[in-house]
Design a protein around this motif. Structure first.
Motif, PDB file in Angstrom:
ATOM      1  N   ASP A 214       0.826  -1.205   0.000  1.00 55.65           N
ATOM      2  CA  ASP A 214       0.000   0.000   0.000  1.00 55.65           C
ATOM      3  C   ASP A 214       0.866   1.263   0.000  1.00 55.65           C
ATOM      4  O   ASP A 214       0.526   2.263  -0.633  1.00 55.65           O
ATOM      5  CB  ASP A 214      -0.935   0.010   1.216  1.00 55.65           C
ATOM      6  N   LEU A 215       1.969   1.217   0.740  1.00 57.24           N
ATOM      7  CA  LEU A 215       2.865   2.365   0.764  1.00 57.24           C
ATOM      8  C   LEU A 215       3.435   2.648  -0.627  1.00 57.24           C
ATOM      9  O   LEU A 215       3.526   3.805  -1.052  1.00 57.24           O
ATOM     10  CB  LEU A 215       4.006   2.118   1.752  1.00 57.24           C
ATOM     11  N   LYS A 216       3.808   1.608  -1.344  1.00 51.56           N
ATOM     12  CA  LYS A 216       4.361   1.801  -2.691  1.00 51.56           C
ATOM     13  C   LYS A 216       3.314   2.398  -3.624  1.00 51.56           C
ATOM     14  O   LYS A 216       3.641   3.185  -4.516  1.00 51.56           O
ATOM     15  CB  LYS A 216       4.873   0.462  -3.234  1.00 51.56           C
ATOM     16  N   ASN A 217       2.057   2.039  -3.409  1.00 52.18           N
ATOM     17  CA  ASN A 217       0.998   2.611  -4.242  1.00 52.18           C
ATOM     18  C   ASN A 217       0.863   4.107  -4.026  1.00 52.18           C
ATOM     19  O   ASN A 217       0.390   4.833  -4.913  1.00 52.18           O
ATOM     20  CB  ASN A 217      -0.343   1.931  -3.938  1.00 52.18           C
ATOM     21  N   GLY A 218       1.275   4.573  -2.853  1.00 53.78           N
ATOM     22  CA  GLY A 218       1.175   6.000  -2.573  1.00 53.78           C
ATOM     23  C   GLY A 218       2.466   6.756  -2.760  1.00 53.78           C
ATOM     24  O   GLY A 218       2.612   7.892  -2.301  1.00 53.78           O
ATOM     25  N   ILE A 222       3.622  10.679  -1.453  1.00 54.32           N
ATOM     26  CA  ILE A 222       4.297  10.643  -0.151  1.00 54.32           C
ATOM     27  C   ILE A 222       5.736  11.087  -0.325  1.00 54.32           C
ATOM     28  O   ILE A 222       6.409  10.690  -1.281  1.00 54.32           O
ATOM     29  CB  ILE A 222       4.254   9.228   0.463  1.00 54.32           C
ATOM     30  N   ASP A 223       6.193  11.925   0.564  1.00 54.25           N
ATOM     31  CA  ASP A 223       7.579  12.367   0.528  1.00 54.25           C
ATOM     32  C   ASP A 223       8.510  11.150   0.576  1.00 54.25           C
ATOM     33  O   ASP A 223       8.308  10.250   1.400  1.00 54.25           O
ATOM     34  CB  ASP A 223       7.861  13.278   1.734  1.00 54.25           C
ATOM     35  N   PRO A 224       9.529  11.074  -0.315  1.00 52.21           N
ATOM     36  CA  PRO A 224      10.404   9.899  -0.367  1.00 52.21           C
ATOM     37  C   PRO A 224      11.062   9.559   0.965  1.00 52.21           C
ATOM     38  O   PRO A 224      11.209   8.377   1.313  1.00 52.21           O
ATOM     39  CB  PRO A 224      11.450  10.290  -1.416  1.00 52.21           C
ATOM     40  N   GLU A 225      11.470  10.566   1.726  1.00 56.68           N
ATOM     41  CA  GLU A 225      12.093  10.284   3.018  1.00 56.68           C
ATOM     42  C   GLU A 225      11.084   9.679   3.998  1.00 56.68           C
ATOM     43  O   GLU A 225      11.409   8.749   4.748  1.00 56.68           O
ATOM     44  CB  GLU A 225      12.694  11.563   3.601  1.00 56.68           C
ATOM     45  N   GLU A 231       8.704   2.426   5.539  1.00 55.99           N
ATOM     46  CA  GLU A 231       9.042   1.077   5.080  1.00 55.99           C
ATOM     47  C   GLU A 231      10.074   0.428   6.008  1.00 55.99           C
ATOM     48  O   GLU A 231       9.964  -0.759   6.333  1.00 55.99           O
ATOM     49  CB  GLU A 231       9.578   1.146   3.646  1.00 55.99           C
ATOM     50  N   ALA A 232      11.065   1.208   6.423  1.00 57.68           N
ATOM     51  CA  ALA A 232      12.094   0.670   7.315  1.00 57.68           C
ATOM     52  C   ALA A 232      11.489   0.275   8.663  1.00 57.68           C
ATOM     53  O   ALA A 232      11.866  -0.758   9.249  1.00 57.68           O
ATOM     54  CB  ALA A 232      13.201   1.697   7.507  1.00 57.68           C
ATOM     55  N   PHE A 233      10.548   1.081   9.158  1.00 55.29           N
ATOM     56  CA  PHE A 233       9.917   0.773  10.433  1.00 55.29           C
ATOM     57  C   PHE A 233       9.100  -0.513  10.343  1.00 55.29           C
ATOM     58  O   PHE A 233       9.189  -1.381  11.217  1.00 55.29           O
ATOM     59  CB  PHE A 233       9.019   1.932  10.868  1.00 55.29           C
ATOM     60  N   LEU A 234       8.313  -0.659   9.277  1.00 54.07           N
ATOM     61  CA  LEU A 234       7.503  -1.865   9.125  1.00 54.07           C
ATOM     62  C   LEU A 234       8.386  -3.107   8.990  1.00 54.07           C
ATOM     63  O   LEU A 234       8.089  -4.165   9.555  1.00 54.07           O
ATOM     64  CB  LEU A 234       6.581  -1.739   7.916  1.00 54.07           C
ATOM     65  N   ALA A 235       9.474  -2.993   8.247  1.00 54.96           N
ATOM     66  CA  ALA A 235      10.395  -4.121   8.108  1.00 54.96           C
ATOM     67  C   ALA A 235      11.036  -4.468   9.444  1.00 54.96           C
ATOM     68  O   ALA A 235      11.238  -5.646   9.773  1.00 54.96           O
ATOM     69  CB  ALA A 235      11.463  -3.795   7.069  1.00 54.96           C
ATOM     70  N   TRP A 236      11.328  -3.449  10.239  1.00 52.60           N
ATOM     71  CA  TRP A 236      11.955  -3.668  11.547  1.00 52.60           C
ATOM     72  C   TRP A 236      11.023  -4.410  12.499  1.00 52.60           C
ATOM     73  O   TRP A 236      11.426  -5.368  13.156  1.00 52.60           O
ATOM     74  CB  TRP A 236      12.379  -2.336  12.140  1.00 52.60           C
ATOM     75  N   ILE A 237       9.757  -3.979  12.593  1.00 49.94           N
ATOM     76  CA  ILE A 237       8.840  -4.641  13.525  1.00 49.94           C
ATOM     77  C   ILE A 237       8.513  -6.055  13.061  1.00 49.94           C
ATOM     78  O   ILE A 237       8.231  -6.933  13.881  1.00 49.94           O
ATOM     79  CB  ILE A 237       7.555  -3.827  13.777  1.00 49.94           C
TER      80      ILE A 237
END
Length: 270
Positions: A214-218, A222-225, A231-237
């Motif tokens: 869903d994030l990639k669809n937006g 969405i600001d790239p940073e 994405e990094a947070f979701l991968a971490w959890i």
């Protein structure tokens, strides 16, 4: 150095006392019970008290240790798959074969994460003080009806064995029957929540992939940073850094009353 030596000697003495005490319990099992129950109970007791610190046992009457273990074994003799059995009672010699100054909780359920912490927190929420927790995880084999056939050694590799939690909790004595019912009901709710969270763990974890998609669809809005950070947070959890207890998916509804979240029917997990 001298203090360390004395402590080691004391620990050895306590362990020896525990070993002697459990040998007396085993002798009583074989004297009082007939096979095959005696063999079943003997194997059960070895698991039951194995991890209990010697200091928590050595002052106890062998009769009560025998009775507590046998009562728990018989309580868990029949258990249907997926069922959590719970008993909250004040043991008496005449009725239960052993006695205690505390109220006792006995649980028998499939082994799952979070059991001890969840049960302890549930009892603490009710204002109860826990004096002792015994929590052996025991490999057992049951027949198709849920009757206990064997208590196994962990090293047997029996393909039919399942791990079950036998939890014994001693807490402040409660004499009111309604209070005992209240405690049991709270534990039933707690174990239901634990089972829901554990059984839905993998489906909840899989929702991370959907969220990343869903994030990639937006990405265009969405600001790239910000996108990279999310994405990094979701991968971490998802990498075992977070305990998922529940999940729900919501639609953002905009109407005359403003923005509102509405849960999507059937989306709930945990």
């Amino acid at each position: 150095w001298a203090i360390a030596v004395r402590r080691a000697a004391m620990a050895t003495t306590l362990q020896d006392k525990k070993t002697d005490l459990l040998e007396r319990v085993a002798d009583r099992l074989h004297d009082k019970l007939e096979d095959p129950l005696a063999r079943l109970a003997g194997a059960f007791v070895q698991h039951y008290y194995r991890a209990v610190p010697p200091a928590d046992l050595v002052e106890r009457d062998p009769l009560d240790l025998y009775g507590a273990a046998l009562a728990h074994l018989r309580f868990g003799e029949h258990r249907e798959a997926g069922q959590a059995k719970i008993r909250v009672y004040n043991p008496q010699i005449e009725q239960h074969g052993w006695q205690s100054t505390h109220t006792i909780v006995e649980l028998v359920t499939d082994d799952m994460p979070f059991l001890v912490d969840s049960v302890s927190m549930a009892l603490n929420r009710l204002g109860l003080v826990i004096h002792l927790t015994i929590h052996p995880v025991i490999p057992v084999r049951r027949d198709a009806t849920g009757m206990l056939e064997a208590v196994l050694d962990a090293a047997t590799g029996d393909g039919d064995a399942v791990l079950e939690s036998f939890m014994h909790v001693e807490m402040d004595r409660q004499s009111d029957a309604d209070r005992l019912d209240e405690i049991r009901a709270e534990l039933e709710r707690t174990l239901g929540d634990v089972r829901a969270a554990v059984e839905d763990w993998q489906p909840m974890l899989a929702k991370i992939e959907a969220a990343l998609a869903d994030l990639k669809n937006g990405a265009k809005v969405i600001d790239p940073e910000d996108l990279a950070e999310a994405e990094a947070f979701l991968a971490w959890i998802a990498d075992d850094h977070f305990t998922f207890l529940g999940y729900g998916c919501y639609d953002l509804i905009r109407d005359k009353d403003g923005d509102q979240l509405r849960r999507i029917e059937g989306s709930a997990l945990g």
